[in-house]
Motif scaffolding. Structure first.
Motif, PDB file in Angstrom:
ATOM      1  N   LEU A   1      13.239 -15.084  34.730  1.00 48.54           N
ATOM      2  CA  LEU A   1      12.793 -15.152  36.122  1.00 48.54           C
ATOM      3  C   LEU A   1      11.273 -15.013  36.223  1.00 48.54           C
ATOM      4  O   LEU A   1      10.636 -15.675  37.056  1.00 48.54           O
ATOM      5  CB  LEU A   1      13.482 -14.056  36.944  1.00 48.54           C
ATOM      6  N   GLN A   2      10.693 -14.185  35.364  1.00 53.24           N
ATOM      7  CA  GLN A   2       9.236 -14.046  35.346  1.00 53.24           C
ATOM      8  C   GLN A   2       8.570 -15.365  34.946  1.00 53.24           C
ATOM      9  O   GLN A   2       7.534 -15.739  35.524  1.00 53.24           O
ATOM     10  CB  GLN A   2       8.827 -12.928  34.365  1.00 53.24           C
ATOM     11  N   ALA A   3       9.159 -16.047  33.991  1.00 53.40           N
ATOM     12  CA  ALA A   3       8.607 -17.328  33.553  1.00 53.40           C
ATOM     13  C   ALA A   3       8.680 -18.357  34.676  1.00 53.40           C
ATOM     14  O   ALA A   3       7.739 -19.139  34.890  1.00 53.40           O
ATOM     15  CB  ALA A   3       9.367 -17.828  32.319  1.00 53.40           C
ATOM     16  N   PHE A   4       9.799 -18.352  35.416  1.00 53.47           N
ATOM     17  CA  PHE A   4       9.932 -19.302  36.519  1.00 53.47           C
ATOM     18  C   PHE A   4       8.942 -18.976  37.627  1.00 53.47           C
ATOM     19  O   PHE A   4       8.338 -19.877  38.223  1.00 53.47           O
ATOM     20  CB  PHE A   4      11.370 -19.281  37.059  1.00 53.47           C
ATOM     21  N   ASP A   5       8.762 -17.685  37.909  1.00 59.49           N
ATOM     22  CA  ASP A   5       7.784 -17.264  38.915  1.00 59.49           C
ATOM     23  C   ASP A   5       6.374 -17.683  38.496  1.00 59.49           C
ATOM     24  O   ASP A   5       5.560 -18.084  39.337  1.00 59.49           O
ATOM     25  CB  ASP A   5       7.845 -15.750  39.112  1.00 59.49           C
ATOM     26  N   ARG A   6       6.088 -17.597  37.200  1.00 59.49           N
ATOM     27  CA  ARG A   6       4.782 -18.029  36.680  1.00 59.49           C
ATOM     28  C   ARG A   6       4.569 -19.521  36.949  1.00 59.49           C
ATOM     29  O   ARG A   6       3.479 -19.942  37.362  1.00 59.49           O
ATOM     30  CB  ARG A   6       4.722 -17.736  35.181  1.00 59.49           C
ATOM     31  N   LEU A   7       5.624 -20.316  36.726  1.00 63.90           N
ATOM     32  CA  LEU A   7       5.518 -21.758  36.975  1.00 63.90           C
ATOM     33  C   LEU A   7       5.267 -22.038  38.452  1.00 63.90           C
ATOM     34  O   LEU A   7       4.430 -22.882  38.804  1.00 63.90           O
ATOM     35  CB  LEU A   7       6.793 -22.457  36.511  1.00 63.90           C
ATOM     36  N   LEU A   8       5.975 -21.335  39.335  1.00 61.47           N
ATOM     37  CA  LEU A   8       5.771 -21.518  40.777  1.00 61.47           C
ATOM     38  C   LEU A   8       4.339 -21.169  41.178  1.00 61.47           C
ATOM     39  O   LEU A   8       3.724 -21.858  42.003  1.00 61.47           O
ATOM     40  CB  LEU A   8       6.753 -20.659  41.561  1.00 61.47           C
ATOM     41  N   THR A   9       3.798 -20.113  40.593  1.00 60.55           N
ATOM     42  CA  THR A   9       2.420 -19.698  40.888  1.00 60.55           C
ATOM     43  C   THR A   9       1.421 -20.756  40.432  1.00 60.55           C
ATOM     44  O   THR A   9       0.491 -21.112  41.168  1.00 60.55           O
ATOM     45  CB  THR A   9       2.099 -18.359  40.204  1.00 60.55           C
ATOM     46  N   ILE A  10       1.628 -21.265  39.223  1.00 61.55           N
ATOM     47  CA  ILE A  10       0.733 -22.303  38.700  1.00 61.55           C
ATOM     48  C   ILE A  10       0.812 -23.558  39.561  1.00 61.55           C
ATOM     49  O   ILE A  10      -0.207 -24.193  39.868  1.00 61.55           O
ATOM     50  CB  ILE A  10       1.091 -22.632  37.233  1.00 61.55           C
ATOM     51  N   MET A  11       2.026 -23.905  40.020  1.00 55.22           N
ATOM     52  CA  MET A  11       2.183 -25.077  40.876  1.00 55.22           C
ATOM     53  C   MET A  11       1.402 -24.898  42.174  1.00 55.22           C
ATOM     54  O   MET A  11       0.728 -25.826  42.651  1.00 55.22           O
ATOM     55  CB  MET A  11       3.667 -25.302  41.178  1.00 55.22           C
ATOM     56  N   ASP A  12       1.473 -23.710  42.758  1.00 55.12           N
ATOM     57  CA  ASP A  12       0.706 -23.410  43.974  1.00 55.12           C
ATOM     58  C   ASP A  12      -0.791 -23.599  43.739  1.00 55.12           C
ATOM     59  O   ASP A  12      -1.500 -24.189  44.566  1.00 55.12           O
ATOM     60  CB  ASP A  12       0.966 -21.979  44.434  1.00 55.12           C
ATOM     61  N   GLU A  13      -1.264 -23.123  42.586  1.00 51.98           N
ATOM     62  CA  GLU A  13      -2.690 -23.199  42.272  1.00 51.98           C
ATOM     63  C   GLU A  13      -3.127 -24.642  42.036  1.00 51.98           C
ATOM     64  O   GLU A  13      -4.184 -25.076  42.513  1.00 51.98           O
ATOM     65  CB  GLU A  13      -2.998 -22.336  41.042  1.00 51.98           C
ATOM     66  N   LEU A  14      -2.304 -25.389  41.305  1.00 53.82           N
ATOM     67  CA  LEU A  14      -2.655 -26.784  41.022  1.00 53.82           C
ATOM     68  C   LEU A  14      -2.684 -27.614  42.304  1.00 53.82           C
ATOM     69  O   LEU A  14      -3.554 -28.477  42.478  1.00 53.82           O
ATOM     70  CB  LEU A  14      -1.652 -27.393  40.038  1.00 53.82           C
ATOM     71  N   ARG A  15      -1.744 -27.334  43.190  1.00 56.39           N
ATOM     72  CA  ARG A  15      -1.648 -28.117  44.420  1.00 56.39           C
ATOM     73  C   ARG A  15      -2.864 -27.897  45.328  1.00 56.39           C
ATOM     74  O   ARG A  15      -3.242 -28.799  46.088  1.00 56.39           O
ATOM     75  CB  ARG A  15      -0.360 -27.736  45.153  1.00 56.39           C
ATOM     76  N   THR A  16      -3.472 -26.737  45.233  1.00 55.55           N
ATOM     77  CA  THR A  16      -4.632 -26.454  46.100  1.00 55.55           C
ATOM     78  C   THR A  16      -5.974 -26.695  45.406  1.00 55.55           C
ATOM     79  O   THR A  16      -6.986 -26.881  46.068  1.00 55.55           O
ATOM     80  CB  THR A  16      -4.598 -24.987  46.580  1.00 55.55           C
ATOM     81  N   GLN A  17      -5.982 -26.722  44.060  1.00 56.58           N
ATOM     82  CA  GLN A  17      -7.263 -26.769  43.358  1.00 56.58           C
ATOM     83  C   GLN A  17      -7.496 -28.021  42.514  1.00 56.58           C
ATOM     84  O   GLN A  17      -8.648 -28.400  42.283  1.00 56.58           O
ATOM     85  CB  GLN A  17      -7.386 -25.537  42.439  1.00 56.58           C
TER      86      GLN A  17
ATOM     87  N   ASP B   1       8.807 -30.582  31.259  1.00 60.16           N
ATOM     88  CA  ASP B   1       8.192 -31.627  32.090  1.00 60.16           C
ATOM     89  C   ASP B   1       9.058 -31.928  33.310  1.00 60.16           C
ATOM     90  O   ASP B   1       8.553 -32.091  34.429  1.00 60.16           O
ATOM     91  CB  ASP B   1       7.988 -32.903  31.269  1.00 60.16           C
ATOM     92  N   LEU B   2      10.372 -32.015  33.097  1.00 58.84           N
ATOM     93  CA  LEU B   2      11.273 -32.287  34.220  1.00 58.84           C
ATOM     94  C   LEU B   2      11.311 -31.117  35.199  1.00 58.84           C
ATOM     95  O   LEU B   2      11.353 -31.320  36.415  1.00 58.84           O
ATOM     96  CB  LEU B   2      12.689 -32.565  33.704  1.00 58.84           C
ATOM     97  N   LEU B   3      11.291 -29.900  34.665  1.00 56.94           N
ATOM     98  CA  LEU B   3      11.281 -28.724  35.533  1.00 56.94           C
ATOM     99  C   LEU B   3      10.028 -28.704  36.402  1.00 56.94           C
ATOM    100  O   LEU B   3      10.083 -28.365  37.592  1.00 56.94           O
ATOM    101  CB  LEU B   3      11.366 -27.454  34.690  1.00 56.94           C
ATOM    102  N   LEU B   4       8.909 -29.090  35.812  1.00 58.32           N
ATOM    103  CA  LEU B   4       7.667 -29.178  36.584  1.00 58.32           C
ATOM    104  C   LEU B   4       7.832 -30.159  37.744  1.00 58.32           C
ATOM    105  O   LEU B   4       7.411 -29.883  38.868  1.00 58.32           O
ATOM    106  CB  LEU B   4       6.513 -29.626  35.688  1.00 58.32           C
ATOM    107  N   HIS B   5       8.467 -31.295  37.488  1.00 60.14           N
ATOM    108  CA  HIS B   5       8.664 -32.289  38.540  1.00 60.14           C
ATOM    109  C   HIS B   5       9.541 -31.735  39.659  1.00 60.14           C
ATOM    110  O   HIS B   5       9.276 -31.969  40.848  1.00 60.14           O
ATOM    111  CB  HIS B   5       9.271 -33.559  37.943  1.00 60.14           C
ATOM    112  N   ILE B   6      10.595 -31.013  39.292  1.00 59.88           N
ATOM    113  CA  ILE B   6      11.469 -30.422  40.310  1.00 59.88           C
ATOM    114  C   ILE B   6      10.687 -29.448  41.190  1.00 59.88           C
ATOM    115  O   ILE B   6      10.785 -29.477  42.419  1.00 59.88           O
ATOM    116  CB  ILE B   6      12.663 -29.710  39.632  1.00 59.88           C
ATOM    117  N   VAL B   7       9.900 -28.606  40.537  1.00 57.34           N
ATOM    118  CA  VAL B   7       9.074 -27.646  41.274  1.00 57.34           C
ATOM    119  C   VAL B   7       8.047 -28.372  42.143  1.00 57.34           C
ATOM    120  O   VAL B   7       7.765 -27.961  43.276  1.00 57.34           O
ATOM    121  CB  VAL B   7       8.382 -26.676  40.289  1.00 57.34           C
ATOM    122  N   PHE B   8       7.505 -29.473  41.614  1.00 52.64           N
ATOM    123  CA  PHE B   8       6.500 -30.257  42.348  1.00 52.64           C
ATOM    124  C   PHE B   8       7.108 -30.844  43.628  1.00 52.64           C
ATOM    125  O   PHE B   8       6.534 -30.744  44.717  1.00 52.64           O
ATOM    126  CB  PHE B   8       5.972 -31.373  41.457  1.00 52.64           C
ATOM    127  N   TYR B   9       8.290 -31.454  43.504  1.00 50.06           N
ATOM    128  CA  TYR B   9       8.951 -32.016  44.695  1.00 50.06           C
ATOM    129  C   TYR B   9       9.241 -30.919  45.716  1.00 50.06           C
ATOM    130  O   TYR B   9       9.067 -31.121  46.923  1.00 50.06           O
ATOM    131  CB  TYR B   9      10.264 -32.708  44.302  1.00 50.06           C
TER     132      TYR B   9
END
Length: 257
Positions: A8-24, A65-73
Motif C-alpha cells: 500500500l505504501q508503494a501504491f501511495d508513492r505512485l499516486l504521489t508521483i503522479m500528482d507531482e508529474l501532472r502539475t510539474q 507501465d500499465l499500472l502507471l497508465h491506470i493511475v494516469f487515467y
C-alpha cells in the motif's frame, strides 16, 4: 514478498508521483485520455510479449507501465470530477463480489465452467442485452473470435464434444476447397473466415489459446528466418541469390537449435 502495508505504501508513492508529474512535467500536463490510448495499447502488447517469452523481470516492468497508465487515467478523471482511483478500485471490487456469489453469497458451483455460466447470466441480469456486448469492437479478429466463442459457451451455446468441432473444421475446409475451384474471391474469403473461426473453436476445446499459439509460431519463424539471413550473410550471399535448396539447409539447422 512484501507485506500488505509495504504494498500500500508503494501504491501511495505512485499516486504521489503522479500528482507531482501532472502539475510539474510539461509532457505529463498535456496528456489526455485520447493521447494516452495508443500508448496503453502498445504497453499491453509489450506485456503480452514478455509473458510469452517467460521473462518475469520484463513482466514486472511492463505491469508497472500499465499500472502507471491506470493511475494516469484516474488522475485525469479526478481533474474533471468524474471519478478517481478509489472509484476505479471500488467499482471492480463491487463487480467481483456481485459476480462471485459462490464466494460472497449462497450459490454452489461444481467447477470453473459453472462459474463462467453464472458470470454471463449475472451480466445479463445487470442489464446487458447480449452476452456479446462485452466483446470490444477493436479487438484483433483472432482474439475476438475466441472471446465470442467463450461468451456464447458460457450460456450453453456450444458443442458437446471436441469430435463434433473437428468435424465442423473438416466441413468448413471442404467448403473452402469448393470455393477455390470457383475462384470467386469474395466467397473464398468468406469460407476461409469460417475455417479460421472453426479452428479457433477447436483450439478452445483443446484448451489452447489461439492467439498465444499463433504468436509463438510467429516468434519461432522470425528466429529461424533471421538465422537463415545471418548464415547467408556469413557466406557473402543475399537470399535472392540462393536457391530454395540452399535456404533449406540453414532452415533445418535453425530448426535443430
Amino acid at each position: 514478498m512484501h507485506s500488505r502495508e509495504v504494498q500500500l505504501q508503494a501504491f501511495d508513492r505512485l499516486l504521489t508521483i503522479m500528482d507531482e508529474l501532472r502539475t510539474q512535467c510539461p509532457w505529463d500536463k498535456k496528456q489526455t485520455m485520447e493521447t494516452l490510448r495508443h500508448l496503453t495499447i502498445e504497453e499491453t502488447y509489450e506485456l503480452g510479449d514478455a509473458i510469452l517469452e517467460h521473462d518475469l523481470e520484463e513482466v514486472k516492468k511492463e505491469l508497472g507501465d500499465l499500472l502507471l497508465h491506470i493511475v494516469f487515467y484516474a488522475k485525469i478523471g479526478s481533474e474533471t470530477k468524474d471519478f478517481d482511483i478509489a472509484d476505479v478500485a471500488n467499482e471492480i471490487c463491487d463487480k467481483l463480489i456481485n459476480r462471485h456469489p459462490h464466494i460472497y453469497g449462497d450459490i454452489d458451483v461444481a467447477n470453473a465452467e459453472e462459474v463462467e455460466r453464472n458470470w454471463e447470466n449475472i451480466k445479463l441480469k445487470e442489464g446487458k442485452k447480449s452476452v456479446l456486448e462485452g466483446v470490444p469492437k477493436g479487438l484483433p479478429s483472432l482474439v475476438k473470435a475466441n472471446r465470442i466463442q467463450d461468451k456464447v459457451a458460457g450460456v450453453g451455446f456450444d458443442w458437446e464434444k471436441p469430435e463434433q468441432v473437428w468435424e465442423k473444421v473438416q466441413e468448413e475446409l471442404a467448403e473452402f476447397q469448393e470455393e477455390i475451384k470457383s475462384q470467386n474471391k469474395q466467397r473464398m474469403e468468406a469460407e476461409f473466415g469460417d475455417v479460421l473461426f472453426s479452428m479457433v473453436n477447436y483450439a478452445r476445446f483443446m484448451e489452447i489459446n489461439p492467439e498465444n499459439a499463433l504468436e509463438r509460431t510467429n516468434k519461432k519463424f522470425i528466429k529461424r528466418f533471421q538465422y537463415l539471413e545471418s548464415k547467408a550473410k556469413e557466406n557473402g550471399k543475399s537470399l535472392k541469390e540462393m536457391t530454395l535448396a540452399e535456404m533449406d539447409v540453414y532452415w533445418n539447422e535453425a530448426k535443430a537449435l
